[in-house]
Design an enzyme around this catalytic site. Structure first.
Site, PDB file in Angstrom:
ATOM      1  N   SER A 138       0.876  -1.185   0.000  1.00 13.37           N
ATOM      2  CA  SER A 138       0.000   0.000   0.000  1.00 13.37           C
ATOM      3  C   SER A 138       0.904   1.223   0.000  1.00 13.37           C
ATOM      4  O   SER A 138       2.078   1.131   0.387  1.00 13.37           O
ATOM      5  CB  SER A 138      -0.847  -0.015   1.277  1.00 13.37           C
ATOM      6  OG  SER A 138      -1.434   1.252   1.499  1.00 13.37           O
ATOM      7  N   TYR A 151      -1.600  -1.096  10.436  1.00 12.15           N
ATOM      8  CA  TYR A 151      -1.810  -1.393   9.009  1.00 12.15           C
ATOM      9  C   TYR A 151      -0.590  -0.942   8.192  1.00 12.15           C
ATOM     10  O   TYR A 151      -0.050  -1.710   7.389  1.00 12.15           O
ATOM     11  CB  TYR A 151      -3.077  -0.690   8.502  1.00 12.15           C
ATOM     12  CG  TYR A 151      -3.317  -0.918   7.025  1.00 12.15           C
ATOM     13  CD1 TYR A 151      -3.818  -2.132   6.574  1.00 12.15           C
ATOM     14  CD2 TYR A 151      -3.027   0.064   6.076  1.00 12.15           C
ATOM     15  CE1 TYR A 151      -4.019  -2.363   5.210  1.00 12.15           C
ATOM     16  CE2 TYR A 151      -3.224  -0.155   4.724  1.00 12.15           C
ATOM     17  CZ  TYR A 151      -3.722  -1.370   4.293  1.00 12.15           C
ATOM     18  OH  TYR A 151      -3.915  -1.595   2.952  1.00 12.15           O
TER      19      TYR A 151
HETATM   20  N1  LIG Z   1      -8.772  -0.452  -1.107  1.00 12.93           N
HETATM   21  C1  LIG Z   1      -7.738   0.291  -0.791  1.00 12.93           C
HETATM   22  O1  LIG Z   1      -7.844   1.507  -0.656  1.00 12.93           O
HETATM   23  C2  LIG Z   1      -6.374  -0.318  -0.639  1.00 12.93           C
HETATM   24  C3  LIG Z   1      -5.277   0.549  -0.707  1.00 12.93           C
HETATM   25  C4  LIG Z   1      -4.008   0.003  -0.577  1.00 12.93           C
HETATM   26  C5  LIG Z   1      -3.833  -1.338  -0.400  1.00 12.93           C
HETATM   27  N2  LIG Z   1      -4.931  -2.145  -0.310  1.00 12.93           N
HETATM   28  C6  LIG Z   1      -4.682  -3.571  -0.103  1.00 12.93           C
HETATM   29  O2  LIG Z   1      -5.146  -4.257  -1.246  1.00 12.93           O
HETATM   30  C7  LIG Z   1      -5.551  -5.577  -0.910  1.00 12.93           C
HETATM   31  C8  LIG Z   1      -6.932  -5.843  -1.481  1.00 12.93           C
HETATM   32  O3  LIG Z   1      -7.835  -4.961  -0.835  1.00 12.93           O
HETATM   33  P1  LIG Z   1      -9.257  -4.577  -1.453  1.00 12.93           P
HETATM   34  O4  LIG Z   1      -9.288  -3.109  -1.509  1.00 12.93           O
HETATM   35  O5  LIG Z   1      -9.508  -5.375  -2.668  1.00 12.93           O
HETATM   36  O6  LIG Z   1     -10.186  -5.028  -0.227  1.00 12.93           O
HETATM   37  P2  LIG Z   1     -11.550  -5.843  -0.167  1.00 12.93           P
HETATM   38  O7  LIG Z   1     -12.429  -5.519  -1.310  1.00 12.93           O
HETATM   39  O8  LIG Z   1     -12.058  -5.606   1.219  1.00 12.93           O
HETATM   40  O9  LIG Z   1     -11.061  -7.367  -0.306  1.00 12.93           O
HETATM   41  C9  LIG Z   1     -10.354  -8.002   0.713  1.00 12.93           C
HETATM   42  C10 LIG Z   1     -10.283  -9.477   0.423  1.00 12.93           C
HETATM   43  O10 LIG Z   1      -9.533 -10.128   1.469  1.00 12.93           O
HETATM   44  C11 LIG Z   1     -10.231 -11.307   1.846  1.00 12.93           C
HETATM   45  N3  LIG Z   1      -9.968 -11.621   3.252  1.00 12.93           N
HETATM   46  C12 LIG Z   1     -10.032 -10.788   4.307  1.00 12.93           C
HETATM   47  N4  LIG Z   1      -9.818 -11.461   5.445  1.00 12.93           N
HETATM   48  C13 LIG Z   1      -9.625 -12.768   5.087  1.00 12.93           C
HETATM   49  C14 LIG Z   1      -9.386 -13.971   5.808  1.00 12.93           C
HETATM   50  N5  LIG Z   1      -9.312 -13.990   7.159  1.00 12.93           N
HETATM   51  N6  LIG Z   1      -9.233 -15.137   5.122  1.00 12.93           N
HETATM   52  C15 LIG Z   1      -9.326 -15.150   3.769  1.00 12.93           C
HETATM   53  N7  LIG Z   1      -9.553 -14.044   3.035  1.00 12.93           N
HETATM   54  C16 LIG Z   1      -9.712 -12.874   3.683  1.00 12.93           C
HETATM   55  C17 LIG Z   1     -11.709 -10.952   1.646  1.00 12.93           C
HETATM   56  O11 LIG Z   1     -12.475 -12.139   1.424  1.00 12.93           O
HETATM   57  P3  LIG Z   1     -13.542 -12.769   2.446  1.00 12.93           P
HETATM   58  O12 LIG Z   1     -14.092 -11.654   3.286  1.00 12.93           O
HETATM   59  O13 LIG Z   1     -14.544 -13.412   1.547  1.00 12.93           O
HETATM   60  O14 LIG Z   1     -12.743 -13.757   3.212  1.00 12.93           O
HETATM   61  C18 LIG Z   1     -11.647 -10.130   0.365  1.00 12.93           C
HETATM   62  O15 LIG Z   1     -11.714 -10.981  -0.756  1.00 12.93           O
HETATM   63  C19 LIG Z   1      -5.473  -5.659   0.608  1.00 12.93           C
HETATM   64  O16 LIG Z   1      -4.292  -6.312   0.967  1.00 12.93           O
HETATM   65  C20 LIG Z   1      -5.432  -4.205   1.054  1.00 12.93           C
HETATM   66  O17 LIG Z   1      -4.758  -4.042   2.265  1.00 12.93           O
HETATM   67  C21 LIG Z   1      -6.182  -1.676  -0.436  1.00 12.93           C
END
Ligand SMILES: NC(=O)c1ccc[n+]([C@@H]2O[C@H](COP(=O)([O-])OP(=O)(O)OC[C@H]3O[C@@H](n4cnc5c(N)ncnc54)[C@H](OP(=O)(O)O)[C@@H]3O)[C@@H](O)[C@H]2O)c1
Length: 253
Positions: A138, A151
């Site tokens: 991130s 985080y």
């Molecule tokens: N969105 C942002 O602004 C942003 C910015 C920078 C970095 N990121 C990073 O990008 C990555 C993807 O994030 P996103 O924005 O796509 O978030 P998201 O839409 O909330 O997706 C998160 C995913 O992680 C899975 N997950 C969470 N806890 C889990 C567990 N205990 N076991 C298995 N799977 C789990 C969830 O699936 P289930 O709930 O179905 O298990 C979901 O598929 C993350 O690592 C996040 O930190 C996001």
């Protein structure tokens, strides 16, 4: 003949789901995509895409290390050639450290660091020459973030680990890419800001998941080890490189 596959965590939502869409569209040589998350209904929905590539849902709670066993056994039995590993599962919880729930403090470290590391460790022996490992860090990895401190620290771990792994894997011709987005419009925000309001500047620079993933795939193909989407986040990256961390932190805040 050994199957050619991709493995994607965080497959039920956001950027993991978008990776599946773009990988299946671009890389028709793949036989299967193994998709991992807890919400099985969401994983089953992925089967209804138009691609000929088979979607293999695997319900796993990455908090629970015993659940890696099924994946490990499947890898050992089928001995696939893994061409893409996407570690997208992750979450963040915003707030003062002392106010965070204990399960979220431990959970961020467990999912963002331990699960990502163990997934990479267990899949790596099956990775093919010319493969890619995409790890979600991130822009929070660039500088400490008060009220998002755990985080940001977990994402610094991902960035540092990915850069060193990329050097280690050069001889195997495996490219590791640490993806460092700023705010992206996914479910991440509903969870991260459950107890507090989203800052205005985050809404202003909010990116679309398809753009972040498109850029990451392009950067991987161009052998870049870090992928940063969008001018605002590139400026943050430069600021954090040029200025002392405490100045950069104050400026960004
Ligand atoms: N969105 C942002 O602004 C942003 C910015 C920078 C970095 N990121 C990073 O990008 C990555 C993807 O994030 P996103 O924005 O796509 O978030 P998201 O839409 O909330 O997706 C998160 C995913 O992680 C899975 N997950 C969470 N806890 C889990 C567990 N205990 N076991 C298995 N799977 C789990 C969830 O699936 P289930 O709930 O179905 O298990 C979901 O598929 C993350 O690592 C996040 O930190 C996001």
């Amino acid at each position: 003949m050994r199957k050619k596959i991709a493995i994607v965590t965080g497959a039920s939502s956001g950027m993991g789901r978008e990776f599946i869409k773009q990988i299946t569209m671009r890389y028709s040589f793949l036989d299967e995509v193994w998709v991992i998350a807890r919400r099985m209904d969401r994983l089953e929905e992925l089967k209804s895409n138009n691609s000929k590539i088979k979607i293999v849902p695997m319900a796993m709670d990455l908090n629970d290390m015993s659940q890696f066993l099924e994946l490990e056994n499947k890898l050992k039995e089928e001995k696939p050639k893994v061409f893409f590993l996407v570690n997208s599962a992750g979450f963040g919880s915003v707030g003062l450290f002392e106010d965070l729930d204990e399960k979220d403090v431990a959970g961020m470290i467990d999912i963002n660091c331990r699960a990502l590391t163990m997934m990479t460790y267990k899949v790596l022996p099956f990775m093919a020459k010319g493969a890619y490992i995409y790890q979600f860090a991130s822009s929070a990895a660039f500088v400490p973030q008060p009220k998002f401190g755990i985080y940001a620290a977990t994402k610094s771990f991902v960035l540092s680990f990915s850069k060193s792994l990329n050097v280690e894997l050069k001889d195997r011709h495996i490219q590791v890419v640490a993806i460092c987005p700023g705010p992206v419009k996914t479910e991440f925000f509903d969870l991260a800001y459950e107890k507090t309001n989203i800052k205005m500047y985050k809404l202003l620079v909010m990116a679309k998941p398809e753009k972040v993933v498109e850029k990451a795939l392009k950067d991987g193909a161009n052998k870049k080890s870090v992928s940063v989407y969008g001018l605002p986040m590139k400026m943050v990256q430069i600021l954090c490189k040029v200025f002392p961390w405490d100045f950069a932190m104050k400026f960004i805040r």
